[in-house]
Design an enzyme around this catalytic site. Structure first.
Site, short mmCIF file in Angstrom:
data_model
loop_
_atom_site.label_atom_id
_atom_site.label_comp_id
_atom_site.label_asym_id
_atom_site.label_seq_id
_atom_site.Cartn_x
_atom_site.Cartn_y
_atom_site.Cartn_z
N HIS A 105 0.80 -1.24 0.00
CA HIS A 105 0.00 0.00 0.00
C HIS A 105 0.83 1.28 0.00
O HIS A 105 0.49 2.24 0.70
CB HIS A 105 -0.94 0.00 1.21
CG HIS A 105 -2.04 -1.00 1.13
ND1 HIS A 105 -2.43 -1.62 -0.02
CD2 HIS A 105 -2.83 -1.53 2.11
CE1 HIS A 105 -3.41 -2.47 0.23
NE2 HIS A 105 -3.67 -2.44 1.52
N HIS A 179 -9.54 2.60 0.42
CA HIS A 179 -9.54 1.43 1.31
C HIS A 179 -10.65 1.52 2.37
O HIS A 179 -10.47 1.10 3.51
CB HIS A 179 -8.17 1.35 2.00
CG HIS A 179 -7.79 -0.02 2.43
ND1 HIS A 179 -8.43 -0.72 3.42
CD2 HIS A 179 -6.82 -0.85 1.98
CE1 HIS A 179 -7.86 -1.90 3.59
NE2 HIS A 179 -6.89 -2.01 2.72
N ASP A 252 -9.18 -12.18 1.10
CA ASP A 252 -8.23 -11.07 1.01
C ASP A 252 -7.68 -11.09 -0.41
O ASP A 252 -6.49 -10.95 -0.64
CB ASP A 252 -7.11 -11.28 2.04
CG ASP A 252 -6.29 -10.03 2.25
OD1 ASP A 252 -5.47 -9.99 3.18
OD2 ASP A 252 -6.45 -9.07 1.47
N GLU A 313 -11.74 -2.97 -2.84
CA GLU A 313 -10.68 -2.09 -3.34
C GLU A 313 -10.55 -2.24 -4.86
O GLU A 313 -9.79 -3.08 -5.36
CB GLU A 313 -9.36 -2.41 -2.65
CG GLU A 313 -9.40 -2.33 -1.13
CD GLU A 313 -8.27 -3.08 -0.48
OE1 GLU A 313 -7.10 -2.90 -0.90
OE2 GLU A 313 -8.53 -3.87 0.45
C1 G6D Z 1 -3.83 -6.92 5.50
O1 G6D Z 1 -3.71 -8.48 3.68
C2 G6D Z 1 -4.45 -7.40 4.21
C3 G6D Z 1 -4.49 -6.30 3.21
O2 G6D Z 1 -5.14 -6.73 2.03
C4 G6D Z 1 -5.21 -5.11 3.82
O3 G6D Z 1 -5.24 -4.07 2.90
C5 G6D Z 1 -4.48 -4.69 5.07
O4 G6D Z 1 -4.44 -5.75 6.00
C6 G6D Z 1 -5.19 -3.54 5.76
O5 G6D Z 1 -2.47 -6.67 5.27
#
Ligand code: G6D
Length: 347
Positions: A105, A179, A252, A313
């Protein structure tokens, strides 16, 4: 339609401002200039009761201390970049390793952690917040001075349009998303396990044990990943599918969208009667069901816990720079990167 602003708090000596857009039909969206964070989104339920449907805080300190990207714009590159490095034209760029050996991110100080310049734009039937930011060459390890613009537009059709635009003076990478964690029950009355999701996607990206795409696209047919006819989120929590287990008993995962801007994503909470329709021009959407939400803090008085919110997302595919079969996230010098997503709320 109206917009008002108020001081939200302070970060490193800089004022953080909250802007609230209100339409004529009971929808309100509050966003901070810090990370373009959508901190509150109020829509009526089937009885007209106006409640908040996103996870967010009322202080900067809580965002800094606890937020797993609640409501934030994510970039330069959403998702993971394996090995926290990539190569462009023979040059290797090393990024922050903020997720084990990988980059997540946008790094330690991604777009979610900077304060954006903000302009309010009022039209006859809509109001907009236009956030701008200049990401300098080398920021978080990425090449190029990149001018970013993020626009949130609220209409009287209870729709929020999220539009991203970026231009770089060097070849670089961009994959921007928002997000927000949704919870349509209203004021976090329930978790999202009984939310029903419809997704026009017949393939999803297989992940390895570190949540990095293997490059394989798996068919959803006959699995807990098949949302084409609608499915409750709890199916993925109770399923024994290795990919549900790997995601911490849930989802996820990046899904490849079979269609764009055709009601491709619909989230329904039967009890409140709220429906969210998401349309996007992006090739994929990461469904994250809050499986990693911590339990060591409260969210406006509600104890945080797994499955209290879910993220949709909309974006390019994660780790695309290392997966030639995925749509590219490379942006050429002076090329205009754009991405648009719409959230339409109904009862
Ligand atoms: C964890 O794996 C998840 C990600 O996809 C998410 O964006 C993040 O938490 C907030 O790392």
């Amino acid at each position: 339609m109206r917009v008002y602003q108020e001081t939200f708090g302070e970060l490193n000596g800089q004022t953080v401002t909250a802007y609230t857009m209100v339409n004529d039909h009971g929808m309100e969206v509050t966003s901070l200039d810090y990370g373009c964070i959508i901190s509150k989104l109020i829509v009526p339920d089937q009885h007209g009761t106006k409640e908040n449907v996103v996870l967010g805080f009322d202080t900067v300190e809580e965002y800094v201390k606890h937020s797993p990207y609640f409501g934030a714009v994510i970039g330069r590159v959403a998702g993971r970049i394996s090995g926290a490095e990539f190569e462009l034209d023979g040059q290797v760029y090393k990024l922050a390793k903020n997720d084990g050996e990988h980059h997540l991110h946008g790094g330690n100080v991604g777009f979610d952690k900077v304060i954006w310049n903000t302009e309010v734009v009022e039209e006859d039937h809509s109001v907009s917040l236009v956030f701008t930011y200049l990401s300098m060459d080398g920021e978080e390890g990425y090449p190029g001075n990149v001018k970013l613009k993020v626009s949130y537009t609220l209409t009287n059709d209870n729709e929020l349009q999220l539009a991203y635009e970026g231009v770089s003076d060097q070849k670089t990478l961009l994959n921007v998303t928002n997000h927000t964690y949704f919870n349509l029950s209203g004021d976090l009355k329930r978790d999202i396990l009984d939310h029903e999701l419809m997704l026009k996607s017949t393939q999803f990206a297989e992940l390895d044990s570190e949540l990095i795409p293997t490059g394989e696209l798996l068919s959803v047919n006959g699995t807990s990943f098949d949302f084409t006819a609608g499915r409750k989120i709890k199916d993925g929590v109770e399923a024994q599918h290795p990919q549900n287990l790997l995601a911490g008993k849930g989802y996820d995962h990046p899904f490849v969208l079979d269609e764009n801007q055709q009601k491709e994503i619909v989230l329904i909470d039967e009890e409140s009667g709220r429906t969210l329709v998401v349309e996007t021009d992006q090739p994929g959407v990461v469904l994250y069901t809050g499986t990693q939400l911590g339990e060591d803090f409260e969210i406006r008085g509600v104890k945080s816990r797994k499955y209290l919110g879910l993220c949709l997302e909309t974006q390019g595919m994660p780790d695309a720079i290392h997966q030639p079969s995925f749509p590219s996230v490379i942006v050429e010098k002076d090329e205009v990167y754009t991405a648009t997503t719409k959230w339409r709320f109904r009862v």
